[in-house]
Design a protein around this motif. Structure first.
Motif, mmCIF file in Angstrom:
data_model
loop_
_atom_site.group_PDB
_atom_site.id
_atom_site.type_symbol
_atom_site.label_atom_id
_atom_site.label_comp_id
_atom_site.label_asym_id
_atom_site.label_seq_id
_atom_site.Cartn_x
_atom_site.Cartn_y
_atom_site.Cartn_z
ATOM 1 N N LEU A 1 -32.392 6.674 -58.313
ATOM 2 C CA LEU A 1 -32.231 7.674 -59.360
ATOM 3 C C LEU A 1 -30.839 7.575 -59.962
ATOM 4 O O LEU A 1 -29.837 7.598 -59.244
ATOM 5 N N ILE A 2 -30.767 7.433 -61.275
ATOM 6 C CA ILE A 2 -29.491 7.470 -61.978
ATOM 7 C C ILE A 2 -29.319 8.877 -62.546
ATOM 8 O O ILE A 2 -30.211 9.386 -63.231
ATOM 9 N N ALA A 3 -28.189 9.514 -62.237
ATOM 10 C CA ALA A 3 -27.923 10.882 -62.690
ATOM 11 C C ALA A 3 -26.634 10.883 -63.515
ATOM 12 O O ALA A 3 -25.569 10.550 -62.996
ATOM 13 N N ILE A 4 -26.738 11.239 -64.781
ATOM 14 C CA ILE A 4 -25.563 11.272 -65.656
ATOM 15 C C ILE A 4 -25.078 12.713 -65.788
ATOM 16 O O ILE A 4 -25.841 13.606 -66.166
ATOM 17 N N GLY B 1 -15.735 12.653 -60.642
ATOM 18 C CA GLY B 1 -16.134 13.290 -61.895
ATOM 19 C C GLY B 1 -17.548 12.965 -62.329
ATOM 20 O O GLY B 1 -18.007 13.432 -63.367
ATOM 21 N N ALA B 2 -18.258 12.177 -61.522
ATOM 22 C CA ALA B 2 -19.615 11.780 -61.898
ATOM 23 C C ALA B 2 -20.662 12.832 -61.540
ATOM 24 O O ALA B 2 -21.811 12.733 -61.963
ATOM 25 N N GLY B 3 -20.266 13.842 -60.757
ATOM 26 C CA GLY B 3 -21.203 14.915 -60.414
ATOM 27 C C GLY B 3 -21.838 14.773 -59.048
ATOM 28 O O GLY B 3 -22.905 15.337 -58.790
ATOM 29 N N LYS B 4 -21.192 14.042 -58.137
ATOM 30 C CA LYS B 4 -21.769 13.810 -56.816
ATOM 31 C C LYS B 4 -21.961 15.101 -56.022
ATOM 32 O O LYS B 4 -23.007 15.319 -55.411
ATOM 33 N N LEU C 1 -25.406 12.081 -47.795
ATOM 34 C CA LEU C 1 -24.040 11.578 -47.819
ATOM 35 C C LEU C 1 -23.458 11.679 -49.221
ATOM 36 O O LEU C 1 -23.934 11.059 -50.165
ATOM 37 N N ASP C 2 -22.413 12.496 -49.342
ATOM 38 C CA ASP C 2 -21.679 12.644 -50.610
ATOM 39 C C ASP C 2 -20.349 11.932 -50.417
ATOM 40 O O ASP C 2 -19.460 12.435 -49.744
ATOM 41 N N ILE C 3 -20.216 10.748 -50.998
ATOM 42 C CA ILE C 3 -18.999 9.964 -50.762
ATOM 43 C C ILE C 3 -18.090 10.010 -51.976
ATOM 44 O O ILE C 3 -18.529 10.216 -53.100
ATOM 45 N N TYR C 4 -16.800 9.850 -51.713
ATOM 46 C CA TYR C 4 -15.848 9.779 -52.826
ATOM 47 C C TYR C 4 -16.028 8.437 -53.531
ATOM 48 O O TYR C 4 -16.286 7.410 -52.931
ATOM 49 N N GLY C 5 -15.900 8.472 -54.846
ATOM 50 C CA GLY C 5 -16.139 7.276 -55.636
ATOM 51 C C GLY C 5 -14.990 6.282 -55.577
ATOM 52 O O GLY C 5 -13.888 6.591 -55.145
ATOM 53 N N PHE C 6 -15.282 5.064 -56.003
ATOM 54 C CA PHE C 6 -14.281 4.005 -56.090
ATOM 55 C C PHE C 6 -13.125 4.481 -56.964
ATOM 56 O O PHE C 6 -13.331 5.086 -58.007
ATOM 57 N N GLU C 7 -11.890 4.249 -56.530
ATOM 58 C CA GLU C 7 -10.732 4.740 -57.259
ATOM 59 C C GLU C 7 -9.779 3.614 -57.629
ATOM 60 O O GLU C 7 -9.491 2.735 -56.818
ATOM 61 N N HIS D 1 -32.299 6.413 -49.367
ATOM 62 C CA HIS D 1 -32.661 6.677 -50.759
ATOM 63 C C HIS D 1 -31.346 6.782 -51.528
ATOM 64 O O HIS D 1 -30.371 7.333 -51.021
ATOM 65 N N TYR D 2 -31.338 6.288 -52.753
ATOM 66 C CA TYR D 2 -30.070 6.193 -53.482
ATOM 67 C C TYR D 2 -30.076 7.005 -54.773
ATOM 68 O O TYR D 2 -31.033 6.959 -55.552
ATOM 69 N N ILE D 3 -28.977 7.735 -54.959
ATOM 70 C CA ILE D 3 -28.738 8.419 -56.228
ATOM 71 C C ILE D 3 -27.385 7.942 -56.741
ATOM 72 O O ILE D 3 -26.366 8.099 -56.063
ATOM 73 N N ARG D 4 -27.391 7.319 -57.900
ATOM 74 C CA ARG D 4 -26.160 6.824 -58.513
ATOM 75 C C ARG D 4 -25.727 7.788 -59.606
ATOM 76 O O ARG D 4 -26.398 7.918 -60.624
ATOM 77 N N CYS D 5 -24.633 8.499 -59.374
ATOM 78 C CA CYS D 5 -24.112 9.439 -60.365
ATOM 79 C C CYS D 5 -23.176 8.706 -61.333
ATOM 80 O O CYS D 5 -22.398 7.851 -60.912
#
Length: 627
Positions: A99-102, A159-162, A360-366, A553-557
């Motif tokens: 799932l891609i979530a914008i 900031g992607a909404g994770k 799992l809510d992970i911090y994004g690449f920085e 299962h993957y959700i890409r914010c």
């Protein structure tokens, strides 16, 4: 991604554009491998045929809800589809099972009410519009029906909404589990005085809150969020007294961050900079219920105990700032651990349960202008999870093709094992070398950096920036990041400063003192080195083992823009995130088998037609009279 159809004069195509990422146009001429295109904004572009992609002129004006339904599974087609849907507030789109979530940067309450939850209850994936509830439901049904643990990995850059996505997942799972009844229970709707009591009247003035320059979002009420937090604390059993103490500690941390230092009269000494800093010092001491002078000394002085004497040395302003930040991090860390433990006790998992759903809510690449040890650890985590994503999505999918005997070609994707080896391999990885440097008293950030340069001289993932004696660059899966090694040694050492420990243990606030229980006599006299990097690596390893035992299962914010505003879709920004997150490779793997599956089915169809024709002709022949 090679063009799946022939490009001819008159074809409507996509070509790369430095501003828009991709722009559509029409082919005017073919010259060998060069394609001449007149774009819709009037430009004339010449591009290699391998970088020109056909445009679907019959695409649905509302886009498609699953990328695998696109006529052309290529990057510009994906981008156009996401943009079309985002304009209609359709923020969710499938890529197969991903799932891609914008992030809409606005509230869309109709998407998450109880009626919507009931709709997705028990519905098969793809039966309804793409939604975070659908992913949660699939995981829940799989756990219930197959008796296997599941996990949902929510990823994306800051900031992607994770976190909001994770909240929705938890809310839906609570609804399925029958725990959502507490949500509507009567709770006194009173906000205790969400700034005056804690002297937080102007949030913009606090250093620790002034990193993103984003203080409010459209449709988001701080007062309502605060009330929701208080309700949640009630529900998990955090008493009103404890809640009050939590907010006192958080406020104290904010005030602590506004204390600044100036040079003192003595060499390498510092003093409180001005009256403004003095105000924040006194407020911090008041909130933590500790002595203001002791708080000041804890930040600008260090006591060293030797067999012969006790030596007190002062810190220069820069070191005092580091001491201040270390104290803030220590307090925050202890508070965070306390809250997590409290929640875990409150909602404790059934010890007899054999299956779980992990979210799992992970911090994004920085990648910032200045990247330090924190970014190094965060990006290390993302490398690990990217490898997990690659292994699961590509390996599992391609095994499925073999099982179904589908004619497919292997999809190349970026294997980041060499980056992981660079970081974590023993004995020669960066973390191991950092630990080694921390254990030698004479090591400096310069000697550490020089050791890295020597060790990884020929490593293609490691780059020594020109004109730098301490910086180093790692070529991550998501791009190159340059790290400043200056504070790596200090930040890798895990110990609470004795002066900080003594200050907070003596607090008159029972809650604060409870966060800092007295240390055993022998450990309070000496601070043995403990590596944060190594402990982080072990925790990450444990996490990966847990994930490997579940069905993921993957959700890409995705963050649509850098100004954090609704209705703005920045193509280049989004394409970069899709590339970094492996989403385009996931789409490519779908692209790899769909055309071949069509060929496979056509082959079967042809065989079937031939057999039917043969049978029909045979029957016909038996009925025809002999001549």
């Amino acid at each position: 991604m090679a063009s799946p159809v022939n490009i001819i004069v008159g074809s409507h195509v996509w070509v790369e554009d430095p501003v828009l990422a991709w722009i559509d146009g029409q082919v005017t001429r073919l010259d060998g491998q060069d394609v001449h295109v007149k774009t819709t904004n009037g430009k004339k572009v010449v591009a290699n045929v391998s970088k020109v992609f056909p445009k679907d002129t019959e695409a649905s004006p509302g886009g498609v809800d699953d990328m695998t339904k696109l006529s052309y599974l290529h990057e510009p087609g994906v981008l156009q589809n996401l943009a079309t849907r985002y304009e209609l507030n359709e923020i969710y789109t499938y890529t197969g099972n991903i799932l891609i979530a914008i992030n809409p940067f606005q509230r869309l309450p109709h998407l998450y009410d109880t009626h919507m939850m009931e709709q997705y209850k028990g519905a098969a994936l793809g039966e309804l519009s793409p939604h975070v509830f659908a992913i949660a439901d699939v995981a829940y049904r799989a756990m219930k029906n197959e008796g296997k643990s599941n996990s949902i990995l929510v990823s994306g850059e800051s900031g992607a909404g994770k976190t909001e996505t994770t909240k929705m997942l938890m809310r839906y799972l609570a609804h399925l589990g029958g725990r959502s009844g507490v949500e509507g229970r009567t709770v006194e709707q009173q906000v205790l005085e969400d700034r005056e009591k804690f002297k937080l009247e102007n949030p913009k003035s606090f250093h620790y809150l002034n990193q993103s320059n984003c203080y409010e979002l459209d449709g988001v009420s701080d007062a309502e969020e605060y009330l929701a937090t208080r309700r949640a604390m009630d529900i998990v059993g955090i008493s009103e007294e404890e809640q009050e103490a939590i907010f006192r500690v958080v406020a104290a941390i904010l005030h602590l961050g506004n204390i600044e230092f100036a040079k003192g009269k003595e060499i390498d000494s510092s003093v409180i900079k001005d009256e403004k800093s003095r105000f924040h010092l006194n407020t911090t001491a008041e909130l933590l219920e500790c002595d203001a002078k002791n708080l000041e000394d804890a930040m600008i002085k260090r006591v060293m105990v030797t067999p012969e004497e006790v030596i007190t040395r002062t810190l220069d302003p820069e070191s005092a700032l580091s001491s201040r930040d270390a104290l803030a991090k220590t307090i925050y860390s202890r508070l965070f651990d306390w809250i997590v433990e409290k929640i875990n006790i409150s909602i404790g998992q059934d010890p007899n349960s054999k299956t779980i759903i992990g979210v799992l809510d992970i911090y994004g690449f920085e990648s910032f202008k200045h990247n330090s040890f924190e970014q190094f650890c965060i990006n290390f985590t993302n490398e690990k999870l990217q490898q997990h994503f690659n292994q699961h999505v590509f390996k599992t999918e391609q095994e499925e093709y073999e099982k179904e005997q589908i004619n497919w070609s292997y999809i190349e994707f970026v294997d980041n094992q060499d980056v992981l080896d660079l970081i974590e391999k023993k004995p020669g990885g960066i973390i191991a070398l950092l630990d080694e440097a921390c254990m030698f008293p004479k090591s400096t950030h310069e000697t550490f950096a020089q050791k890295l340069y020597q060790t990884f001289l020929k490593n293609k993932r490691f780059i020594k920036p020109k004109l730098s004696r301490t910086n180093f660059t790692i070529s991550h899966y998501a791009g190159e990041v340059t790290y400043l090694a200056d504070l790596f040694l200090d930040k890798n050492k895990d110990y609470v400063v004795a002066e900080h420990q003594d200050l907070l243990t003596a607090s008159k606030c029972r809650f604060v003192a409870g966060l800092f229980p007295p240390l055993p006599e022998e450990s309070s006299k000496s601070s043995k080195f403990s590596s944060i990097g190594s402990r982080f690596k072990l925790q990450l390893q444990s996490l990966m083992e847990t994930l490997s035992s579940t069905e993921p299962h993957y959700i890409r914010c995705v963050k649509p823009n850098n100004v954090l505003k609704p209705a703005i879709f920045e193509n280049l920004n989004i394409i970069q995130q899709l590339r970094c997150g492996g989403v385009l490779e996931a789409i490519r793997i779908s692209c790899a088998w769909i055309p071949r599956l069509d060929v496979h089915l056509m082959s079967l169809f042809s065989d079937l037609v031939f057999l039917l024709l043969k049978y029909w002709m045979g029957t016909l022949m038996t009925r025809l009279p002999a001549r």
